[in-house]
Design an enzyme around this catalytic site. Structure first.
Site, PDB file in Angstrom:
ATOM      1  N   ASP A 265       0.859  -1.175   0.000  1.00 48.38           N
ATOM      2  CA  ASP A 265       0.000   0.000   0.000  1.00 48.38           C
ATOM      3  C   ASP A 265       0.907   1.241   0.000  1.00 48.38           C
ATOM      4  O   ASP A 265       2.120   1.156   0.200  1.00 48.38           O
ATOM      5  CB  ASP A 265      -0.974  -0.003   1.191  1.00 48.38           C
ATOM      6  CG  ASP A 265      -2.183   0.899   0.930  1.00 48.38           C
ATOM      7  OD1 ASP A 265      -2.170   1.655  -0.062  1.00 48.38           O
ATOM      8  OD2 ASP A 265      -3.142   0.854   1.713  1.00 48.38           O
TER       9      ASP A 265
HETATM   10  C1  BGC Z   1      -5.071   3.298   0.398  1.00 49.19           C
HETATM   11  C2  BGC Z   1      -5.381   2.256  -0.640  1.00 49.19           C
HETATM   12  C3  BGC Z   1      -5.328   2.871  -2.016  1.00 49.19           C
HETATM   13  C4  BGC Z   1      -3.959   3.503  -2.221  1.00 49.19           C
HETATM   14  C5  BGC Z   1      -3.766   4.096  -3.614  1.00 49.19           C
HETATM   15  C6  BGC Z   1      -3.819   4.091   0.086  1.00 49.19           C
HETATM   16  O1  BGC Z   1      -3.665   5.174   0.928  1.00 49.19           O
HETATM   17  O2  BGC Z   1      -4.949   2.670   1.664  1.00 49.19           O
HETATM   18  O3  BGC Z   1      -6.632   1.681  -0.389  1.00 49.19           O
HETATM   19  O4  BGC Z   1      -5.609   1.914  -2.992  1.00 49.19           O
HETATM   20  O5  BGC Z   1      -3.803   4.521  -1.258  1.00 49.19           O
HETATM   21  O6  BGC Z   1      -4.478   5.246  -3.774  1.00 49.19           O
END
Ligand code: BGC
Length: 717
Positions: A265
């Site tokens: 993530d």
């Molecule tokens: C979130 C994810 C998301 C990613 C990309 C992160 O902060 O936890 O769910 O897909 O950002 O935007």
């Protein structure tokens, strides 16, 4: 391309080219007049030239731009490896559907699949290849802002929805069907169990709990063919998921045979330094790669350190080769080597994105997702009723909810707009009443004036969309005080009050449910929200949603969920000994899992089992007749729960095993048949064996987790 051909490409790449494939950066530096490394990008310490080689990009879309970016990229790529575009297409691309928690409340897997298919189509024609969805984290704590992204508190239901979303996003053949995108299930694992509901917080639980409740929905997504997995921010037993070798290699790859791509993530590789399990970026990179993270999203540990780590013998190059191969396989499965522009098509983008057909599907799904929580004979509204529409959500487009990226509030049909097109202008008065968290005397007085001239007050209340979502946990989950005061003020006028709620989590509804005549939970219903709600208020559609997350009596009760254990001192022992309860509040939630009202009534009769002894290898058929005894046609979600009375370890009081949503005309009766086999009765024992035990079971059928009829059967193994 076959495996050999892809392996040859990897062989022909330099170490730096390979490492670049493992890097994912946000796309704003690819903007037409951009290319300059500024702001947060500069802070990452990554140079312009390195950025130009990244194997994937997140958060850009638009056919024209992506075709241009891909062309430029391929011009500089020695091996002709195309760039991969990923994005958060969560509950719609530009046509926004209800938030996933609302979609869960539809209990309609076909609706979920079609919402994902529409989202995929709009994203794919705009050049996106991969969506960071579905999010299938199991949730039991509504303080957590991200409960809106999941379908709720039940692992079986979440698993069913996970499969439906994956089918909708990916279709059957990603290479041929360029209107679909690859799906990325997230956040692996147990991100929804953050202590205290505070985002990014610690998770700790037994492996038994993890496997019984938290892992099944991710596994279901993978069984459905999901191409990617995203790690979670949290630790489990002290180990951040992004460097958790056991999770990412032993469980995911070995046990579940996952062969796709694992992506971290946002910044989560680097964050293991803050977690305190790596000294520096180099150690973070080493641990994440060894644990099995193929793509590092938005932190620079791989790109800045892997080269040196390989040269100094700390990291084996073969680990990098494996990761690159998986990424190339993903690119190949999307058909990008043959057609690097894939679905991106400016003309189709203009035709497809936010087209009328998609709006109609979004409206239909929004109608299915709202849950009628209370109705003291005030709904549906009669034509000719004079309405005062009051409240901060009366005329706002802020009803899309978090993670609605390309959705635009100006494209939303607001409640006021929908009412204006439904009823005569002289029958409608609109007043703001208050803002979401503040209010003035003038607003209050205007609301009172509007209400005085009406037959019914429709109060549109809720949380602003930035009050839930990522990094939006709340310690108090009541409506903001000013809105509760507005209810109290308007109640003095002694007119019927209907509350329509817009929110991203179960709320503490004291001061609402007990004060007004009807409550419709609309969640964040999306682009067509206003029209959907008006259709429900006037009975053009009959509400059929049922809650998939319990509404707590108060925050002090959290976590509260239906499939809990009995304890050694259940409440029914009251009077005999000290029991497991509170002095000041009930054990039961205010509104239970599976609950939701309709304008009609359903009666359940002739509940019968085909046998009272289920043999291994055979099926127990459970039948029940459901009759629509009211005056409106309506849909009912018939729910089947089971309790294993004596297990090797304590078993939940009820577990959802099946459900069916049926449509009944007034007076119509239907028989619903469920089948239960021994396999559905298996559970994790103390040594983590997943098996059933012979013995007695209770089986429940009904309209919610509470409103059920019960029978018994015996399993013989
Ligand atoms: C979130 C994810 C998301 C990613 C990309 C992160 O902060 O936890 O769910 O897909 O950002 O935007």
């Amino acid at each position: 391309m076959n495996f050999q051909a892809l392996a040859m490409i990897v062989e022909g790449m330099t170490l730096d080219e390979k490492i670049a494939q493992l890097m994912q950066l946000a796309g704003h530096f690819y903007a037409e007049n951009g290319g300059e490394v500024t702001g947060p990008m500069a802070d990452l310490g990554i140079s312009d030239s390195i950025m130009g080689t990244a194997g994937s990009v997140l958060g850009v879309s638009g056919a024209k731009d992506l075709i241009r970016i891909q062309k430029d990229y391929l011009r500089n790529s020695s091996q002709g490896v195309p760039l991969l575009f990923m994005a958060d297409v969560i509950h719609g691309y530009r046509t926004i559907f209800p938030i996933p928690l609302a979609l869960g409340c539809s209990w309609d897997l076909v609706a979920a699949e079609s919402s994902a298919a529409v989202a995929a189509k709009e994203a794919a024609v705009s050049g996106v290849h991969v969506t960071f969805a579905p999010m299938v984290d199991l949730v039991r704590d509504p303080r957590w802002g991200r409960v809106l992204e999941t379908t709720g508190e039940d692992h079986y239901l979440n698993g069913q929805f996970a499969r439906a979303f994956v089918r909708g996003f990916q279709g059957h053949n990603l290479r041929q069907d360029t209107d679909r995108v690859a799906a990325c299930v997230k956040h692996f694992a147990a991100y929804g169990a953050a202590e205290g509901g505070r985002d990014y917080n610690t998770v700790d639980m037994s492996e038994h709990q993890l496997r019984s409740f938290y892992l099944p929905a991710y596994q279901a997504a993978i069984e459905a063919g999901c191409q990617l997995v995203m790690t979670s921010f949290n630790t489990i037993a002290g180990m951040p998921s992004t460097v958790n070798r056991w999770l990412l290699r032993d469980v995911l790859r070995e046990e579940w045979d996952f062969t796709g791509v694992v992506i971290s993530d946002w910044d989560s590789v680097k964050e293991v330094i803050a977690h305190g399990v790596a000294h520096d970026e180099a150690e973070a990179a080493t641990k994440a790669l060894r644990a099995g993270v193929d793509i590092e999203m938005m932190s620079p540990c791989y790109v800045k350190h892997l080269h040196q780590l390989v040269c100094s013998g700390v990291v084996e190059e073969s680990l990098i080769d494996e990761a690159v191969l998986r990424i190339l396989q993903l690119k190949d499965s999307l058909g990008l080597f043959e057609n690097p522009y894939r679905g991106a098509n400016e003309e189709r983008e203009r035709e497809v994105v936010l087209c009328e057909e998609h709006r109609l599907i979004a409206r239909d799904i929004a109608e299915k997702s709202c849950v009628l929580l209370k109705n003291d004979s005030v709904l549906p509204l009669e034509t000719g009723t004079k309405i005062a529409l009051i409240g901060p959500f009366a005329n706002t487009g802020d009803i899309l909810g978090a993670w609605s990226w390309k959705g635009q509030s100006e494209e939303v049909v607001t409640l006021a707009q929908a009412l204006e097109s439904k009823i005569d202008i002289d029958q409608l008065t609109i007043a703001q009443g208050c803002d979401v968290t503040t209010g003035t005397n003038e607003q209050r007085e205007e609301a009172i004036r509007a209400a005085r001239g009406s037959d019914v007050i429709v109060l549109a209340l809720g949380e602003a969309s930035n009050m839930s979502g990522e990094a939006a946990s709340r310690g108090n989950i009541c409506l903001p005080l000013v809105q509760l005061e507005l209810i109290a003020t308007l109640k003095t006028l002694k007119k019927p009050i209907v509350v329509v709620l817009f929110n991203g989590r179960p709320l503490d509804l004291h001061g609402v449910l007990d004060q007004v005549d009807a409550v419709l939970e609309a969640w964040y219903p999306g682009t067509e929200g206003g029209t959907a709600i008006v259709n429900l208020l006037f009975g053009d559609r009959n509400p059929s949603g049922k809650l998939t997350m319990s509404f707590p009596y108060t925050v002090g009760q959290i976590p509260v969920y239906y499939n809990h254990l009995n304890t050694g001192r259940p409440e029914e022992f009251a009077g005999q000994s000290y029991v497991s309860n509170y002095l000041d509040i009930p054990n039961e939630p205010l509104l239970p899992f599976g609950f939701g009202l309709s304008y009609t009534h359903f009666s359940y009769s002739n509940f019968a089992l085909s046998t009272d002894v289920l043999e291994k290898g055979e099926s127990l058929l459970i039948t029940v007749e459901v009759k629509n005894t009211g005056e409106y046609s309506g849909e009912e979600v018939v729910q089947l729960y089971v309790r294993d009375l004596v297990g090797e370890v304590a078993r939940p009081l009820k577990e959802l095993k099946a459900f069916e949503k049926i449509l009944l005309q007034p007076g119509e009766k239907k028989q619903v048949t469920f089948s239960v086999t021994e396999e559905q009765l298996r559970y994790y024992h103390s040594d983590l064996r997943f098996e059933s035990d012979a013995g007695e079971f209770e089986v429940f059928v009904g309209s919610s987790s509470v409103d059920v009829q019960k029978q018994k059967f015996t399993l013989r193994c």
